[in-house]
Design a protein around this motif. Structure first.
Motif, short mmCIF file in Angstrom:
data_model
loop_
_atom_site.label_atom_id
_atom_site.label_comp_id
_atom_site.label_asym_id
_atom_site.label_seq_id
_atom_site.Cartn_x
_atom_site.Cartn_y
_atom_site.Cartn_z
N ARG A 130 -7.48 -1.40 0.82
CA ARG A 130 -8.14 -1.71 -0.46
C ARG A 130 -8.42 -3.20 -0.63
NH1 ARG A 130 -8.66 0.54 -5.84
NH2 ARG A 130 -8.02 -0.94 -7.44
N HIS A 131 -7.51 -4.05 -0.11
CA HIS A 131 -7.69 -5.50 -0.29
C HIS A 131 -8.97 -6.01 0.37
CE1 HIS A 131 -5.43 -5.01 3.49
NE2 HIS A 131 -6.05 -6.10 3.89
N TYR A 168 -14.94 0.82 -1.88
CA TYR A 168 -13.57 1.34 -1.65
C TYR A 168 -13.49 2.86 -1.80
CZ TYR A 168 -8.68 2.47 -2.28
OH TYR A 168 -7.45 3.07 -2.17
N GLN A 169 -14.01 3.36 -2.92
CA GLN A 169 -14.02 4.81 -3.12
C GLN A 169 -14.82 5.49 -2.00
OE1 GLN A 169 -13.37 7.26 -6.36
NE2 GLN A 169 -13.34 8.27 -4.35
N MET A 207 -5.40 7.30 1.48
CA MET A 207 -5.22 6.12 0.61
C MET A 207 -4.07 5.24 1.11
SD MET A 207 -6.45 7.40 -3.14
CE MET A 207 -6.28 5.75 -3.84
N ARG A 227 0.83 -1.21 0.00
CA ARG A 227 0.00 0.00 0.00
C ARG A 227 0.87 1.26 0.00
NH1 ARG A 227 -3.62 -1.55 3.47
NH2 ARG A 227 -2.73 -0.54 5.29
N ALA A 284 -4.49 -6.34 -5.08
CA ALA A 284 -5.25 -5.15 -4.68
C ALA A 284 -4.48 -3.85 -4.89
CB ALA A 284 -5.67 -5.25 -3.22
N TYR A 285 -3.15 -3.88 -4.75
CA TYR A 285 -2.40 -2.62 -4.79
C TYR A 285 -1.66 -2.42 -6.11
CZ TYR A 285 -3.96 -2.55 -0.08
OH TYR A 285 -4.79 -2.53 1.01
N PRO A 320 -6.37 2.55 -8.46
CA PRO A 320 -6.06 3.51 -7.40
C PRO A 320 -5.89 4.95 -7.90
CG PRO A 320 -4.78 1.51 -7.07
CD PRO A 320 -5.48 1.35 -8.38
#
Ligand code: SAH
Length: 212
Positions: free
Chosen positions: A33-34, A89-90, A28, A6, A45-46, A62
């Motif tokens: 995020r995962h 997520y957003q 962020m 991340r 995820a990243y 991202p």
């Protein structure tokens, strides 16, 4: 275990590509995020991808999340409307940067999954509704900022009428294949429109979106 990935995402994909807002970079760097992805995709995820979240939808990559969020110029006190919750997520990134998020998702299964993840992350300043976000959320209007996470043929008119004077609205607009990410500002002198980027989002469906 994803902390390093991340941090690298923030440094390379965000700062490295010109995202500057320190509050946004911090947020962020913290939102996991995962957790918003199904188990089998978490290890990616990243990375610099939009990834499938089921039902033909995707989590934006991202940089896109950062670009759209930065364009809203959030200070912390705002009420923000989001159309297209998707994975949530957003939503979580927005929730870290403003007072209240009001988010609308048309697919109940996605909305319910997003709610679960947001709750599990102790993110409590999010109101979520299942429905057609192209008509906005009149009972909670006006909003200081509005973010539309899916692309329609043009700007859903009701959203503009739910934006506070001085507010910002970020929305992808165009036909299925080529879209522009627009920022509209509602100023005393009228509406100021800027193209922020070329983009390609999943379809905004609904009354003021695509029919199908
Ligand atoms: N930002 C999200 C990704 C959203 S994908 C994330 O971080 O995961 C776009 C979402 O918009 C999809 O879930 C889709 O179902 C939803 N959507 C499309 N049209 C919509 C509408 N009219 N109202 C609400 N949601 C809509």
């Amino acid at each position: 275990m994803f902390d390093r990935a991340r941090r690298r995402m923030v440094a390379e994909q965000l700062e490295g590509r010109g995202i500057r807002d320190p509050r946004l970079l911090h947020a962020m760097g913290r939102v996991p995020r995962h957790e918003f992805l199904e188990e089998a995709l978490r290890h990616r995820a990243y990375e610099e991808f939009a990834l499938p979240i089921g039902y033909g939808q995707t989590i934006s990559h991202p940089y896109t999340v950062a670009l759209m969020t930065e364009a809203l110029e959030l200070q912390g006190h705002e009420r923000v409307l989001e159309v297209g919750t998707g994975s949530g997520y957003q939503t979580a990134v927005l929730a870290a940067l403003c007072a209240n998020v009001f988010t609308i998702e048309r697919l109940a299964a996605l909305a319910m999954r997003a709610r679960k993840v947001l709750d599990s992350q102790a993110i409590y300043n999010v109101a979520l509704q299942i429905g057609d976000g192209t008509i906005g959320w009149k009972a909670e209007a006006p909003f200081d900022a509005i973010l539309v996470a899916a692309g329609g043929p043009d700007l859903p008119r009701p959203l503009l009428s739910q934006l506070r004077r001085g507010g910002r609205l970020v929305v992808p607009v165009g036909d299925g294949d080529s879209q522009s990410l627009l920022r509209l500002r509602l100023e005393d002198s009228g509406i100021r429109e800027e193209v922020i980027a070329d983009c390609r989002f999943v379809k905004l469906l609904g009354r003021f979106g695509f029919a199908r």
